[in-house]
Motif scaffolding. Structure first.
Motif, short mmCIF file in Angstrom:
data_model
loop_
_atom_site.label_atom_id
_atom_site.label_comp_id
_atom_site.label_asym_id
_atom_site.label_seq_id
_atom_site.Cartn_x
_atom_site.Cartn_y
_atom_site.Cartn_z
N THR A 75 -28.29 0.77 7.61
CA THR A 75 -29.06 0.78 6.36
C THR A 75 -29.99 1.98 6.31
O THR A 75 -30.25 2.52 5.23
N GLY A 76 -30.49 2.43 7.48
CA GLY A 76 -31.33 3.62 7.52
C GLY A 76 -30.57 4.85 7.05
O GLY A 76 -31.14 5.73 6.38
N MET A 77 -29.29 4.94 7.39
CA MET A 77 -28.48 6.07 6.93
C MET A 77 -28.24 6.00 5.43
O MET A 77 -28.34 7.01 4.72
N HIS A 78 -27.92 4.82 4.92
CA HIS A 78 -27.68 4.68 3.49
C HIS A 78 -28.94 4.96 2.66
O HIS A 78 -28.85 5.56 1.59
N ALA A 79 -30.09 4.51 3.17
CA ALA A 79 -31.33 4.65 2.39
C ALA A 79 -31.67 6.10 2.09
O ALA A 79 -32.17 6.42 1.01
N LEU A 80 -31.41 6.99 3.04
CA LEU A 80 -31.75 8.42 2.86
C LEU A 80 -30.52 9.28 2.62
O LEU A 80 -30.62 10.52 2.66
N ALA A 81 -29.38 8.67 2.37
CA ALA A 81 -28.14 9.44 2.25
C ALA A 81 -28.16 10.44 1.10
O ALA A 81 -27.50 11.48 1.16
N MET A 82 -28.94 10.16 0.05
CA MET A 82 -28.95 11.08 -1.10
C MET A 82 -29.47 12.46 -0.72
O MET A 82 -29.21 13.44 -1.42
N THR A 83 -30.20 12.55 0.38
CA THR A 83 -30.67 13.86 0.85
C THR A 83 -29.51 14.82 1.04
O THR A 83 -29.62 16.02 0.77
N PHE A 84 -28.37 14.29 1.48
CA PHE A 84 -27.20 15.13 1.74
C PHE A 84 -26.06 14.89 0.75
O PHE A 84 -25.31 15.81 0.43
N LEU A 85 -25.92 13.66 0.26
CA LEU A 85 -24.86 13.41 -0.72
C LEU A 85 -25.12 14.21 -1.99
O LEU A 85 -24.18 14.73 -2.61
N ALA A 86 -26.40 14.32 -2.37
CA ALA A 86 -26.77 15.07 -3.57
C ALA A 86 -27.60 16.29 -3.19
O ALA A 86 -28.57 16.63 -3.88
N ALA A 87 -27.23 16.94 -2.11
CA ALA A 87 -27.98 18.11 -1.63
C ALA A 87 -27.99 19.21 -2.68
O ALA A 87 -26.97 19.51 -3.31
N SER A 88 -29.17 19.80 -2.89
CA SER A 88 -29.30 20.88 -3.87
C SER A 88 -28.56 22.12 -3.40
O SER A 88 -28.57 22.46 -2.21
N GLN A 89 -27.91 22.78 -4.33
CA GLN A 89 -27.21 24.04 -4.08
C GLN A 89 -27.71 25.10 -5.06
O GLN A 89 -28.08 24.79 -6.19
N GLU A 90 -27.74 26.35 -4.60
CA GLU A 90 -28.08 27.43 -5.52
C GLU A 90 -27.00 27.51 -6.60
O GLU A 90 -25.80 27.30 -6.32
N TYR A 91 -27.41 27.82 -7.83
CA TYR A 91 -26.44 27.83 -8.92
C TYR A 91 -26.87 28.83 -9.99
O TYR A 91 -28.01 29.28 -10.04
N ARG A 92 -25.93 29.17 -10.84
CA ARG A 92 -26.17 30.00 -12.02
C ARG A 92 -25.19 29.59 -13.09
O ARG A 92 -24.22 28.86 -12.83
N CYS A 93 -25.45 30.06 -14.29
CA CYS A 93 -24.55 29.72 -15.39
C CYS A 93 -23.16 30.33 -15.17
O CYS A 93 -23.00 31.44 -14.63
N PHE A 94 -22.16 29.62 -15.59
CA PHE A 94 -20.78 30.11 -15.58
C PHE A 94 -20.63 31.14 -16.70
O PHE A 94 -21.02 30.90 -17.84
N VAL A 95 -20.08 32.31 -16.36
CA VAL A 95 -19.90 33.40 -17.33
C VAL A 95 -18.44 33.45 -17.73
O VAL A 95 -17.59 33.87 -16.94
N PRO A 96 -18.09 33.00 -18.95
CA PRO A 96 -16.70 33.04 -19.40
C PRO A 96 -16.16 34.47 -19.42
O PRO A 96 -16.86 35.41 -19.81
N GLY A 97 -14.95 34.60 -18.99
CA GLY A 97 -14.33 35.92 -18.96
C GLY A 97 -14.62 36.66 -17.67
O GLY A 97 -13.96 37.68 -17.40
N TRP A 98 -15.58 36.16 -16.90
CA TRP A 98 -15.89 36.78 -15.61
C TRP A 98 -15.54 35.85 -14.45
O TRP A 98 -14.77 36.18 -13.57
N ASP A 99 -16.13 34.65 -14.50
CA ASP A 99 -15.92 33.71 -13.40
C ASP A 99 -14.52 33.09 -13.42
O ASP A 99 -14.08 32.55 -12.41
#
Length: 583
Positions: free
Chosen positions: A31-55
């Protein structure tokens, strides 16, 4: 003879008790693993907008010119939610509008997968106007814990603690494995809610069964062990996420161990709650469990003692009855606030480890679990020596000062040169929230009369779950205001709780009150009479009938109680037995 009178025959903390406690702590580890699992299941990632015609074009020429595509904010950072109305065709700049102030909202994003290959953060696009979704999913887990505490708590009293623990393990393993294959956000959130409900259904019965067979001398350690297992779950979760950079597989791996614990349904592994069987008319089943414990501990229980074993007589009143008593009412509000506070800060600090300086989510979460051990040692060494009240007060105040320091330092030193101090102070705050959790459990069970004790602990747990629900939302405030705001909030609230704790009466080495009138007098000079504190268990048991008669008067509201220091008093108190098993 009451169930409590059998325990001394089994030994303080023998082999049977240790084996049972270890086995019961293993599901709590999950239960300790499940309680804090969102730390890694929903880990933040660097991101930017998708550029059509480029990406979406593989044969690109040159590199992406951020200044021509993304607006710049006041802080000099490129906007990650809006994009200029540029026209890029087949990887080549085809048209750049003259009016570069015209922008449009992004509906697709590109994510950095160097650390986390997959995350629900990127899979469900929890960014920009949808950034609340991460915190909402964690709040739903806490809401599940609230519902589970109410529903499974009642059902465990009706159908047995072990049975409900087993059912909760089934729900936990099915929800955990199902979570790994969640196709969209709503399903993911519903499964997190079910995991939260199962969390309460596993933790609370395991805690009660583990406390059942130990004497007062062993209850401090038996009460701390489940919290230790919970903290170890943090470290295991961090290790799993470090080795597996795919959120689906992390969710699957931490859910699988519950399959092994389904063997607990077999009575030879976990025999169940002897107290519950006795209270519900299964006397022979209760006696069998007691005999097994005695055999494992190499102890002998006289047959006459077992034959005289009878259920405890219950004299329950509704928890709201304490509202008619001014001193007990204030005591209740202070305890409820402390439960709310410790849960809010505990989960708030645990879930925000990925936002600490340094950027090492795995190390920060591991430290978050490891630092709880000094907090547990603090309880072991001092709560029986200094008392519950000063230890609770110190834990809250030390936590508050540390959190405020961690929040103020980035404001005073924005360059990041004191990142190590911010992490250190955050971990100190986390250590003292761990000790505060242990202390509020103990205090709530000792400071209120027997007739409402279960109800008080239940209501306290509900306030704690409210704090847990709000914890992710407080962290979310940092995204809209300043990153230090959550830490400062997590500092101010415990300072208030620590100050209020000074108004509480001490419970260490003090008899526990039995009825509402004694609960109202608890903490007054007459209640702490030396003669009554030194009463033997046999003498208290001999007068218990009189105490039961007094409890029947509890419905008549506050009345003057005969001073218990008077030898002619007709009010009898049970000697303080540490943390009650009636949680």
């Amino acid at each position: 003879m009451r169930f409590e009178d059998i325990i001394p025959y089994l030994g303080d903390f023998g082999k049977f008790q240790k084996i049972q406690l270890f086995l019961l702590c293993l599901p709590i580890w999950v239960t300790g693993m499940h309680a804090l699992a969102m730390t890694f299941l929903a880990a933040s990632q660097e991101y930017r907008c998708f550029v059509p015609g480029w990406d979406d074009y593989s044969n690109k020429t040159g590199s992406l010119n951020y200044s021509l595509i993304f607006p710049t904010g006041e802080d000099g950072q490129y906007d990650r939610c809006n994009i200029y109305a540029v026209n890029v065709t087949r990887g080549v700049w085809y048209t750049i509008p003259d009016n570069t102030t015209a922008t449009e909202q992004c509906n697709q994003w590109v994510y950095d997968t160097s650390q986390y290959k997959t995350s629900v953060f990127s899979q469900f696009n929890m960014v920009c106007s949808r950034k609340f979704m991460n915190n909402l999913a964690q709040s739903m887990y806490m809401a599940g814990m609230l519902v589970g505490a109410v529903v499974f708590g009642d059902l465990s009293d009706r159908f047995g603690r072990k049975r409900l623990m087993f059912i909760s393990q089934i729900i936990q393993v099915m929800s955990g494995i199902g979570l790994a294959f969640a196709p969209e956000y709503i399903t993911f959130t519903i499964l997190r809610f079910m995991l939260g409900a199962a969390h309460s259904g596993v933790f609370l019965p395991a805690f009660v069964i583990g406390m059942e067979f130990v004497t007062p001398k062993g209850r401090t350690m038996a009460g701390i062990c489940p919290h230790i297992a919970f903290a170890i779950g943090y470290c295991t979760l961090a290790l799993s996420a470090y080795l597996i950079p795919y959120w689906n597989w992390v969710a699957f791996v931490i859910a699988v161990p519950d399959l092994l614990f389904l063997i607990y349904y077999w009575d030879k592994i976990i025999p169940g709650s002897a107290r519950w069987h006795l209270q519900n008319g299964h006397k022979e089943k209760s006696k069998d469990i007691i005999k097994r414990a005695a055999k494992v501990n190499n102890k002998q229980i006289p047959a006459k003692v077992l034959d005289e074993l009878e259920p405890d007589v219950k004299h329950n009143a509704h928890v709201l009855a304490m509202m008619r008593y001014p001193r007990m009412r204030v005591r209740g509000f202070i305890i409820f606030y402390n439960w709310f506070t410790v849960s809010l800060v505990y989960y708030g600090l645990s879930l925000s480890t990925s936002k600490l300086p340094g950027g090492n989510d795995y190390l920060n979460l591991s430290l978050s679990g490891i630092v709880e051990f000094p907090g547990f040692l603090f309880c072991i060494l001092l709560m029986d020596r200094l008392g519950r009240r000063p230890c609770l007060c110190m834990s809250m105040i030390f936590c508050g000062v540390a959190c405020i320091g961690a929040g103020v330092i980035p404001i005073l030193s924005p360059g990041g040169g004191l990142d190590w101090l911010v992490i250190t102070l955050s971990m100190i705050g986390k250590a003292f929230t761990g000790s505060a959790f242990v202390l509020v459990y103990n205090y709530s069970a000792e400071a209120f009369p027997t007739v409402i004790r279960n109800g008080v602990v239940g209501v306290s747990s509900m306030f704690a779950r409210v704090g847990g629900i709000l914890a992710p939302l407080v962290n979310l405030m940092g995204d809209y205001t300043h990153s230090s705001v959550p830490q400062i909030i997590f500092g101010i609230i415990p300072l208030i709780a620590g100050g209020l704790a000074l108004l509480l009466p001490e419970t260490n080495n003090v008899p526990m009150p039995e009825n509402l009138e004694q609960g109202e007098q608890f903490g007054l000079p007459g209640f702490y009479d030396v003669k009554r504190m030194s009463m033997s268990l046999k003498e208290a048991e001999g007068d218990s009938q009189t105490s039961d008669e007094n409890s029947d008067l509890s419905d008549q509201g506050p009345r003057k109680v005969t001073n218990i220091s008077d030898d002619n008093s007709d009010t009898t108190l049970e000697p303080m037995l540490g943390t009650t098993t009636e949680i």
